[in-house]
Structures are given as C-alpha cells and as structure tokens.
Design an enzyme around this catalytic site. Structure first.
Site, PDB file in Angstrom:
ATOM      1  N   ASP A  38      -5.603   2.223  -3.727  1.00 26.11           N
ATOM      2  CA  ASP A  38      -6.797   2.056  -2.903  1.00 26.11           C
ATOM      3  C   ASP A  38      -7.034   3.282  -2.020  1.00 26.11           C
ATOM      4  O   ASP A  38      -8.068   3.385  -1.369  1.00 26.11           O
ATOM      5  CB  ASP A  38      -6.756   0.763  -2.076  1.00 26.11           C
TER       6      ASP A  38
ATOM      7  N   ASP B  17      -2.061   6.280  -3.913  1.00 24.90           N
ATOM      8  CA  ASP B  17      -0.920   5.519  -3.405  1.00 24.90           C
ATOM      9  C   ASP B  17      -0.547   4.415  -4.401  1.00 24.90           C
ATOM     10  O   ASP B  17      -1.217   4.237  -5.419  1.00 24.90           O
ATOM     11  CB  ASP B  17      -1.215   4.984  -2.008  1.00 24.90           C
TER      12      ASP B  17
ATOM     13  N   SER C 237       0.829  -1.199   0.000  1.00 24.89           N
ATOM     14  CA  SER C 237       0.000   0.000   0.000  1.00 24.89           C
ATOM     15  C   SER C 237       0.866   1.252   0.000  1.00 24.89           C
ATOM     16  O   SER C 237       1.641   1.481  -0.914  1.00 24.89           O
ATOM     17  CB  SER C 237      -0.968  -0.043   1.173  1.00 24.89           C
TER      18      SER C 237
ATOM     19  N   ASP D 122      -0.857   1.176  -4.764  1.00 27.57           N
ATOM     20  CA  ASP D 122      -1.799   0.158  -5.228  1.00 27.57           C
ATOM     21  C   ASP D 122      -3.190   0.738  -5.492  1.00 27.57           C
ATOM     22  O   ASP D 122      -4.131   0.009  -5.774  1.00 27.57           O
ATOM     23  CB  ASP D 122      -1.871  -1.023  -4.257  1.00 27.57           C
TER      24      ASP D 122
END
Length: 574
Positions: free
Chosen positions: A303, A299, A146, A301
């Site tokens: 999410d 960010d 993340s 990834d």
C-alpha cells in the site's frame, strides 16, 4: 508488577488457552517480568491502521486469541449493523503468521454464520479493499503490519465501502471486542463450508481496473523502453506490479531478484519500509548498474511505494512522500485536462500533514482539495461522502500512500506504481526527468519543503512519555519558533483553531484527534502527532518560499533546509 496486570496474566494461566501459551507466560514470569508486563498491561486497540502489535502471548500482542477476539467483536457488530446474507473478504501478506491469522479469522467468521472469501495466497492490501466491493461483502480483513519490523503483525478491518473502519464503526467494534469477557465467548469452530477460496476471479477485474486508470496510453507506447527497476522488498508487490507494468505497455522492467521472494523475515533489510533509504539500497545499486530511469520499492502489503530518480545533477536521490505526491497530483490533474478527461466536479484529497503545495496548485487549477486527519481511512470516507455528487481523482498522504480513482478505498501501491511510471514516461517524452518536473512545479506554485522526525518510545513507559510531551506542548506552546512569532495553533483534540495574536478562536470541522499544529509568521508549519500504529511520536515540518528560476534551486533548497534545522534545534527535538 501492577495487580491489574497480575490478574490479567492469571486469567490466561487459568483459562482455555493452549499449553504452549501458558508455558511461555510462566517462562516470562521468571525470566523477563518487564516483557510480561508490557504484554498484558493493555489490550491492542484500533488505531489509524487497525489492530497492530508485536507477535507473542498476551492481551497487548498479536496472537490467535487477540485475533479471534477482534474477529468475534467485528462479527457481533456486523450482525447488529447489517442484515441479509453477511459476507467477508480476507487477505494476508508475506509476514510470519499472516496466513495462520487469516485462517483463524476465516474460521471465526464462518463459525458466526458469515460467508468468507479467503484469498488462497498472499495478496496486496488494496486488492482486499477492491474485493469487498467486487464481491458485495459487508466487511473485510487483511492480516498485515504494513511496513513495521518483522516481529510485528496486524489486522486491518474494513467496512462494506472498502475503506478501513471509521467512526462510529471503529469505536463500536472496539466496544464489542471489549465486551467479550473470555476466549470462551469466541466461536472458534463450525460452518467451515462457508469458507470459499478465491484468486483469479478478483485478480482479473482488479488488474483490468488498473489498466483503465491510464491517462495517456499512446504516450506510454512511445516510451515503452523506459528502464524501470522494481523491488517488492520480500512482500506482496511481486504478485501484481510487474504484471500491471507489462499490461499498460512498459517492456523494460527489471525486478530485484534478491528481494523478489516473499519472506516474513525480510532477510535483506533492517525494516521493510520504502521510506527508509536502507530498504531501497539493493534496488538502488541495481538501478545505478543498469543506468535506469526510475526505481520503485513497495512495502510488504503493497500500500506504500517509494521511488528513486536522478536529480538535476545526474545523482540518484530518494524522493520523500510529499515530493512524490506533488508530482502525482500535478500529473493527474494537468494531464486529465490535456486529454479531455477532466470533469467540473473533480476533487482531490490529502491529509493535514501532507504538503500544502498540493493545496496551492489545486486552487490555481480551480479544483477542490479536501484535507482530512492522518490515516487513509479518512480519505476513503470523503470519497464515500462525495460519491454521486463529486468525482474523486487522486488522493495521498506524506507517508508514501496514494490512490488513483475510486474503485479501491485504501492507498494502493499497485495503482501508484503504474501511475508513477506513466508520469516518468511523460517527463521523458518531453526530454525531462521527474526531478526536472518537480523543480518546474516549485517555480510555478512555490517551493515547499518538508521533513519528518519520528521519536520512538517503546512500551508502557514510552506511551506515558509521549502523552507527557503532547501535554506540555498544549500547556506551553512556544511564543516563537526559530525566531518567527507563533501565529496560529490548531488543536484537533479540542477541535479549536486559535489565532495566538488576537485570541480569536474557531471550530475545526474534523473528528477529534491527538494532533497539534503550529503556524508561524514566516509560513512555517509544525505538526505533532503520536502514531496510531507504532510506539512513536512524529513531528512534521513544512517550510516554503518562492523559487524564481530553476537556476536558483540549489541555493533556495539549502536555505529551506537550514530553516528546518533551525526549527528542530529551537524545539530541542534533536
């Protein structure tokens, strides 16, 4: 070094581990025994975000072996819990080694007879959640840490509903992982014909679903020239966000080119975290240069999404996750009603540390707002439980994660970016900014202000210090905080909510979790929670009062800031 740690190190030196790994261990033994101890003193555990840690050798690090063992444990449990043809979807982000760990994961699944759908290039985490349901998989994994620093990587495991592992599955998978005695118990090779590479067959349905989330398409057309700046901060957001903004009608989108290329070293930022002002500094400079309407940053990834807008004085400001959540929830609820899309059984969902402003306006709108533990997997769990009975509309958490609609079961910054731009366009169509809209919400429902402090305590010693801080808060809760008497204490670990003044207790109907909340007579709320994914203890502060008019905003804002400062000082946290 502790004998137990020494024994674990020796297992790796004597076992079927590659020579480079053994050589690194020997070097650490002589040059950095403290680092070696931290690498082996425990095994990585599933927290609110799954498996996450620094990359390197050892049981407490992300490497081929910890990833392989985690996958074998997941495969073992999957074969016990599910029947028929077993299928898994796998995605990965831009981090160093994410593609390699994805290949390791795919091979172990395949060696266990599980069919694997592996994305052929990096993809956002929410698309992995979507793919599980779209392809009829029983599980899924995305390789990402993340928003953590570059030395980290991680392994998020999902169940067949598209949500991250929740009880009892998470504990059962951990039990299976812990029962693996040796890397020799992992099936590393075989049945690679079961690995199928995927791309557009999931991309297109995912993007089409996002297009269907739009509430007011004609309004977007009227504001198609709205100036949007987007930065993916070297992550996966570049894959879909410019495309979805174009598809729903925005024609004036500017990508921050310096951060557009995926790169696991995140060369232009200290942390690839849109919660950090520094991570958005390049994008903010571009937004100012272009006199843009809004800046969005995601960010690695994709999410989480952070935004910057102009305030009531025309100055650029970064909104925190609570402010963005309040704007989004309010826009979705009110405009679904205005467009005739609302249903009598609509509900929203948020975490217990997210602003209670959302509870306030959901209540006034006659809508149920469910509160869950920190971790988006618990929001996904509520969506699953209510499926067919109630209609999920929007969910979110203060850490910049939001979800629109129920086709994805994790926070989705692609969907969120589209909805944020739609709500900014709506404000613009009314001659307002998003900040103007936020002040109007405060006047209507109450001025809620939040702040977060994260205290980092690294390594084995740090974990002990964090545990001691929580122990002390439980044993000796403050009688007053910033001059206001303590009213209620909620301990989610013991599942007890206590009225301090009467002594009355009631049971908290949520899973047990290491979280404490203090409520004072003046309406202040303080939450203490060790992070499940980082070596931190987090303190969340929330204060509120009425805002009689927009003209009073600055005065009341300063007063609430002063109240939070007083709480932090009184609790000796800074």
């Amino acid at each position: 070094m502790d004998q137990k740690i020494n024994d674990q190190v020796q297992v790796w030196l004597d076992g079927n581990y590659d020579e480079e790994t053994k050589k690194t261990i020997e070097q650490l033994k002589s040059s950095n025994p403290e680092e070696l101890a931290d690498s082996f003193y425990k095994g990585l555990e599933f927290g609110t975000g799954g498996l996450r840690g620094i990359m390197g050798v050892g049981t407490n690090r992300m490497n081929k072996y910890t990833v392989g063992i985690a996958t074998q444990g997941l495969a073992n449990y999957l074969k016990e819990a599910e029947s028929g043809e077993l299928k898994a979807a796998i995605a990965y982000d831009s981090r160093n080694n994410s593609d390699y760990f994805a290949e390791v994961t795919a091979k172990v699944f395949a060696a266990n007879g599980i069919k694997v759908y592996l994305f052929d290039a990096l993809r956002p985490t929410p698309e992995l959640s979507f793919a599980i349901r779209e392809l009829g998989c029983q599980t899924g994994v995305v390789l990402t840490a993340s928003h953590n620093p570059k030395e980290y990587n991680g392994y998020k495991a999902y169940w067949k509903d598209g949500g991250q592992l929740v009880p009892p599955h998470d504990k059962n998978v951990v039990a299976e992982v812990q029962s693996i005695q040796s890397v020799d118990d992992v099936k590393w090779e075989g049945n690679e014909e079961l690995i199928v590479k995927i791309n557009k067959e999931v991309d297109e349905p995912y993007l089409k679903m996002l297009e269907e989330n739009v509430i007011a398409p004609d309004m977007i057309k009227s504001q198609k020239d709205m100036k949007i700046v987007f930065t993916s901060i070297h992550g996966t957001g570049i894959v879909h966000i410019p495309e979805i903004l174009k598809r729903i009608g925005f024609e004036n989108v500017h990508v921050v080119e310096e951060q557009a290329e995926p790169n696991g070293n995140f060369p232009t930022v200290v942390y690839p975290n849109p919660e950090e002002a520094e991570a958005l500094s390049i994008g903010l400079a571009k937004a100012k240069e272009l006199d843009a309407d809004i800046l969005l940053g995601t960010d690695p990834d994709t999410d989480r999404v952070g935004i910057a807008i102009k305030n009531h004085k025309g100055e650029w400001v970064l909104l925190n996750g609570n402010q963005t959540a309040a704007l989004m929830f309010n826009y979705v609820i009110e405009n679904r009603k205005a467009m005739g899309l609302a249903k009598d059984n609509d509900f929203v969902c948020k975490t217990i540390v997210t602003t209670e402003l959302i509870d306030a306006f959901a209540k006034k709108q006659g809508m149920t707002c469910y509160n869950v533990l920190t971790g988006f997997k618990f929001i996904a769990e509520v969506i699953k439980e209510k499926e067919g009975k109630e209609n999920f509309v929007v969910g979110g958490e203060e850490s910049y994660g939001y979800l629109v609609g129920d086709k994805v079961r994790d926070k989705d910054a692609v969907a969120s970016a589209a909805m944020i731009c739609e709500m900014a366009a709506y404000a613009r169509s009314k001659g307002l900014s998003l900040f103007d809209q936020l002040i109007e919400i405060y006047v209507k429902y109450g001025f809620y202000k939040e702040r977060l402090i994260s205290i980092t305590k690294k390594g084995m010693k740090g974990a002990e210090e964090i545990a001691e801080m929580m122990k002390e808060l439980r044993a000796n809760p403050p009688a007053t905080i910033n001059g206001s008497k303590l009213k209620d204490v909620i301990d989610y670990q013991s599942s007890v909510a206590k009225d301090v003044q009467t002594g009355a207790e009631c049971t908290v109907n949520l899973p047990k979790s290491n979280v404490l909340q203090f409520y004072t007579e003046d309406g202040s709320k303080i939450s203490a929670r060790p992070s499940g994914t980082e070596p931190k203890i987090k303190f969340y502060f929330s204060v509120n009062t009425t805002l009689d008019s927009k003209e009073d905003f600055d005065k009341v804002d300063a007063m609430l800031d002063e109240r939070i400062d007083g709480i932090i000082k009184d609790m000796k946290l800074q």
